[in-house]
Scaffold this motif. Structure first.
Motif, PDB file in Angstrom:
ATOM      1  N   VAL A  24       0.814  -1.205   0.000  1.00 62.14           N
ATOM      2  CA  VAL A  24       0.000   0.000   0.000  1.00 62.14           C
ATOM      3  C   VAL A  24       0.853   1.264   0.000  1.00 62.14           C
ATOM      4  CG1 VAL A  24      -1.916   1.269   1.072  1.00 62.14           C
ATOM      5  CG2 VAL A  24      -1.864  -1.232   1.185  1.00 62.14           C
ATOM      6  N   ASP A  25       1.397   1.660   1.149  1.00 61.18           N
ATOM      7  CA  ASP A  25       2.115   2.933   1.251  1.00 61.18           C
ATOM      8  C   ASP A  25       3.486   2.791   1.900  1.00 61.18           C
ATOM      9  OD1 ASP A  25       1.333   2.312   3.788  1.00 61.18           O
ATOM     10  OD2 ASP A  25       0.457   4.267   4.246  1.00 61.18           O
ATOM     11  N   ALA A  26       3.993   1.570   2.003  1.00 58.63           N
ATOM     12  CA  ALA A  26       5.289   1.335   2.634  1.00 58.63           C
ATOM     13  C   ALA A  26       5.923   0.089   2.029  1.00 58.63           C
ATOM     14  CB  ALA A  26       5.114   1.153   4.144  1.00 58.63           C
ATOM     15  N   MET A  27       7.206  -0.045   2.249  1.00 60.62           N
ATOM     16  CA  MET A  27       7.907  -1.263   1.855  1.00 60.62           C
ATOM     17  C   MET A  27       7.887  -2.201   3.060  1.00 60.62           C
ATOM     18  SD  MET A  27       8.624  -0.592  -1.241  1.00 60.62           S
ATOM     19  CE  MET A  27       9.700  -1.940  -1.720  1.00 60.62           C
ATOM     20  N   VAL A  28       7.599  -3.470   2.832  1.00 58.64           N
ATOM     21  CA  VAL A  28       7.566  -4.451   3.914  1.00 58.64           C
ATOM     22  C   VAL A  28       8.706  -5.439   3.691  1.00 58.64           C
ATOM     23  CG1 VAL A  28       6.233  -6.292   5.023  1.00 58.64           C
ATOM     24  CG2 VAL A  28       5.088  -4.204   4.245  1.00 58.64           C
ATOM     25  N   VAL A  29       9.514  -5.632   4.727  1.00 59.92           N
ATOM     26  CA  VAL A  29      10.638  -6.566   4.634  1.00 59.92           C
ATOM     27  C   VAL A  29      10.076  -7.982   4.634  1.00 59.92           C
ATOM     28  CG1 VAL A  29      12.741  -7.410   5.748  1.00 59.92           C
ATOM     29  CG2 VAL A  29      12.187  -4.964   5.803  1.00 59.92           C
ATOM     30  N   ARG A  30      10.364  -8.721   3.573  1.00 57.90           N
ATOM     31  CA  ARG A  30       9.880 -10.095   3.420  1.00 57.90           C
ATOM     32  C   ARG A  30      10.920 -11.115   3.877  1.00 57.90           C
ATOM     33  NH1 ARG A  30       4.581  -9.228   3.122  1.00 57.90           N
ATOM     34  NH2 ARG A  30       4.168  -7.625   1.605  1.00 57.90           N
ATOM     35  N   GLU A  31      12.172 -10.816   3.638  1.00 57.95           N
ATOM     36  CA  GLU A  31      13.268 -11.707   4.055  1.00 57.95           C
ATOM     37  C   GLU A  31      14.486 -10.848   4.293  1.00 57.95           C
ATOM     38  OE1 GLU A  31      14.647 -14.530   5.725  1.00 57.95           O
ATOM     39  OE2 GLU A  31      12.843 -15.196   4.712  1.00 57.95           O
ATOM     40  N   THR A  32      15.394 -11.320   5.168  1.00 49.42           N
ATOM     41  CA  THR A  32      16.544 -10.512   5.555  1.00 49.42           C
ATOM     42  C   THR A  32      17.696 -11.383   6.024  1.00 49.42           C
ATOM     43  OG1 THR A  32      17.230  -8.661   6.941  1.00 49.42           O
ATOM     44  CG2 THR A  32      15.747 -10.258   7.942  1.00 49.42           C
ATOM     45  N   THR A  33      18.873 -10.781   6.033  1.00 52.02           N
ATOM     46  CA  THR A  33      20.039 -11.445   6.635  1.00 52.02           C
ATOM     47  C   THR A  33      20.431 -10.746   7.939  1.00 52.02           C
ATOM     48  OG1 THR A  33      21.602 -10.089   5.388  1.00 52.02           O
ATOM     49  CG2 THR A  33      20.937 -12.194   4.400  1.00 52.02           C
ATOM     50  N   HIS A  34      19.625  -9.796   8.400  1.00 52.56           N
ATOM     51  CA  HIS A  34      19.956  -9.047   9.616  1.00 52.56           C
ATOM     52  C   HIS A  34      20.253  -9.964  10.796  1.00 52.56           C
ATOM     53  CE1 HIS A  34      19.557  -4.677   9.023  1.00 52.56           C
ATOM     54  NE2 HIS A  34      18.821  -5.028   7.986  1.00 52.56           N
ATOM     55  N   ARG A  35      19.445 -10.998  10.974  1.00 53.24           N
ATOM     56  CA  ARG A  35      19.634 -11.840  12.158  1.00 53.24           C
ATOM     57  C   ARG A  35      20.910 -12.677  12.079  1.00 53.24           C
ATOM     58  NH1 ARG A  35      15.410 -13.537   9.258  1.00 53.24           N
ATOM     59  NH2 ARG A  35      15.379 -15.634   8.427  1.00 53.24           N
ATOM     60  N   PHE A  36      21.521 -12.754  10.905  1.00 53.46           N
ATOM     61  CA  PHE A  36      22.742 -13.545  10.744  1.00 53.46           C
ATOM     62  C   PHE A  36      23.997 -12.692  10.560  1.00 53.46           C
ATOM     63  CE2 PHE A  36      19.219 -16.057   8.958  1.00 53.46           C
ATOM     64  CZ  PHE A  36      19.236 -17.102   9.860  1.00 53.46           C
ATOM     65  N   SER A  37      23.815 -11.426  10.214  1.00 50.18           N
ATOM     66  CA  SER A  37      24.951 -10.547   9.952  1.00 50.18           C
ATOM     67  C   SER A  37      25.521  -9.991  11.247  1.00 50.18           C
ATOM     68  CB  SER A  37      24.526  -9.390   9.041  1.00 50.18           C
ATOM     69  OG  SER A  37      25.577  -8.464   8.931  1.00 50.18           O
TER      70      SER A  37
ATOM     71  N   LEU B 163      27.160  -7.436  11.455  1.00 46.36           N
ATOM     72  CA  LEU B 163      27.161  -5.983  11.338  1.00 46.36           C
ATOM     73  C   LEU B 163      25.804  -5.350  11.667  1.00 46.36           C
ATOM     74  CD1 LEU B 163      29.238  -5.563   8.057  1.00 46.36           C
ATOM     75  CD2 LEU B 163      30.037  -5.449  10.421  1.00 46.36           C
ATOM     76  N   SER B 164      24.825  -6.172  11.971  1.00 52.99           N
ATOM     77  CA  SER B 164      23.484  -5.650  12.208  1.00 52.99           C
ATOM     78  C   SER B 164      23.169  -5.538  13.694  1.00 52.99           C
ATOM     79  CB  SER B 164      22.449  -6.555  11.552  1.00 52.99           C
ATOM     80  OG  SER B 164      21.155  -6.092  11.861  1.00 52.99           O
ATOM     81  N   PHE B 165      22.518  -4.430  14.039  1.00 54.62           N
ATOM     82  CA  PHE B 165      22.015  -4.248  15.389  1.00 54.62           C
ATOM     83  C   PHE B 165      20.532  -4.586  15.454  1.00 54.62           C
ATOM     84  CE2 PHE B 165      25.532  -1.183  15.044  1.00 54.62           C
ATOM     85  CZ  PHE B 165      26.340  -1.686  16.057  1.00 54.62           C
ATOM     86  N   HIS B 166      19.898  -4.724  14.296  1.00 59.33           N
ATOM     87  CA  HIS B 166      18.458  -4.967  14.203  1.00 59.33           C
ATOM     88  C   HIS B 166      18.237  -6.421  13.798  1.00 59.33           C
ATOM     89  CE1 HIS B 166      18.046  -0.644  14.400  1.00 59.33           C
ATOM     90  NE2 HIS B 166      18.896  -0.540  13.388  1.00 59.33           N
ATOM     91  N   ARG B 167      17.889  -7.257  14.737  1.00 58.35           N
ATOM     92  CA  ARG B 167      17.726  -8.685  14.452  1.00 58.35           C
ATOM     93  C   ARG B 167      16.348  -9.024  13.889  1.00 58.35           C
ATOM     94  NH1 ARG B 167      22.701 -10.024  13.884  1.00 58.35           N
ATOM     95  NH2 ARG B 167      23.966  -9.700  15.709  1.00 58.35           N
ATOM     96  N   SER B 168      15.340  -8.313  14.307  1.00 54.59           N
ATOM     97  CA  SER B 168      13.970  -8.647  13.932  1.00 54.59           C
ATOM     98  C   SER B 168      13.485  -7.683  12.851  1.00 54.59           C
ATOM     99  CB  SER B 168      13.074  -8.560  15.164  1.00 54.59           C
ATOM    100  OG  SER B 168      11.751  -8.827  14.826  1.00 54.59           O
ATOM    101  N   MET B 169      13.658  -8.036  11.612  1.00 54.78           N
ATOM    102  CA  MET B 169      13.299  -7.130  10.512  1.00 54.78           C
ATOM    103  C   MET B 169      12.125  -7.641   9.679  1.00 54.78           C
ATOM    104  SD  MET B 169      15.175  -4.416  10.566  1.00 54.78           S
ATOM    105  CE  MET B 169      14.925  -3.741   8.940  1.00 54.78           C
ATOM    106  N   VAL B 170      11.929  -8.949   9.584  1.00 56.15           N
ATOM    107  CA  VAL B 170      10.871  -9.484   8.730  1.00 56.15           C
ATOM    108  C   VAL B 170       9.519  -8.964   9.199  1.00 56.15           C
ATOM    109  CG1 VAL B 170       9.687 -11.584   7.957  1.00 56.15           C
ATOM    110  CG2 VAL B 170      12.182 -11.526   8.090  1.00 56.15           C
ATOM    111  N   GLY B 171       8.770  -8.422   8.246  1.00 56.34           N
ATOM    112  CA  GLY B 171       7.464  -7.856   8.544  1.00 56.34           C
ATOM    113  C   GLY B 171       7.498  -6.376   8.875  1.00 56.34           C
TER     114      GLY B 171
END
Length: 183
Positions: A115-128, A130-138
């Motif tokens: 609709v009016d935003a991008m929704v994260v469907r899949e990510t490598t955040h929880r495995f990288s 370099l990421s501080f954000h583990r919960s990105m899906v959705g």
């Protein structure tokens, strides 16, 4: 990042068999008898009958009084109501993102417009690492303030981009200010 199919719990055979019956009934348009279902699923007729009676008690199948066949009921459609068609993206993206993560340590997302935003469907955040954000899906990402949103707007058809910006311009929040500013 391949999916982990191992578990400490054993498969519930009754559930597996019940789902097999639902699948067979789904493929047989007019319904089927216990004998037919037994032949197709290779399950004993007594097992098929018990499973069908359970499915009937739960409202997923009905028994025809005229020919003793079993048919699916409308309730089986409820099983798919929570499914979103975009979920296939995760199944395809996850192994590809896993390969990419081995080469590029930086976290990567696959997102789609909702609709009016991008929704994260899949990510490598929880495995990288370099990421501080583990919960990105959705997570919903603003179109005008994120790389994925701006990329989408840059490459979508002009009429879609104009419609999206017009929609965003109607919003009062600060994150939509860019949509209200003249070009």
């Amino acid at each position: 990042m391949p999916p982990d199919h191992s578990t400490e719990y054993k498969t519930v055979r009754g559930l597996t068999r019940g789902l097999a019956l639902l699948n067979v009934l789904n493929r047989l348009d007019g319904g089927a008898s216990i004998a037919q279902l037994s032949t197709i699923t290779l399950l004993h007729r007594t097992t098929v009958r018990r499973l069908l009676e359970t499915l009937q008690d739960e409202g997923y199948v009905r028994r025809s009084p005229s020919d003793d066949s079993y048919q699916l009921t409308l309730k089986v459609r409820e099983l798919s109501e929570g499914f979103r068609d975009e979920q296939w993206i995760s199944a395809i993206a996850a192994p590809l993102l896993g390969k990419l993560l081995r080469k590029v340590v930086w976290p990567t997302d696959v997102s789609t417009l909702n609709v009016d935003a991008m929704v994260v469907r899949e990510t490598t955040h929880r495995f990288s690492r370099l990421s501080f954000h583990r919960s990105m899906v959705g997570r919903r990402l603003p179109l005008l303030l994120t790389a994925s949103g701006l990329t989408y707007l840059a490459f979508c058809p002009e009429h879609e981009r104009e419609a999206l910006i017009s929609l965003l311009a109607t919003r009062d929040e600060a994150e939509y200010r860019l949509a209200r500013e003249p070009l």
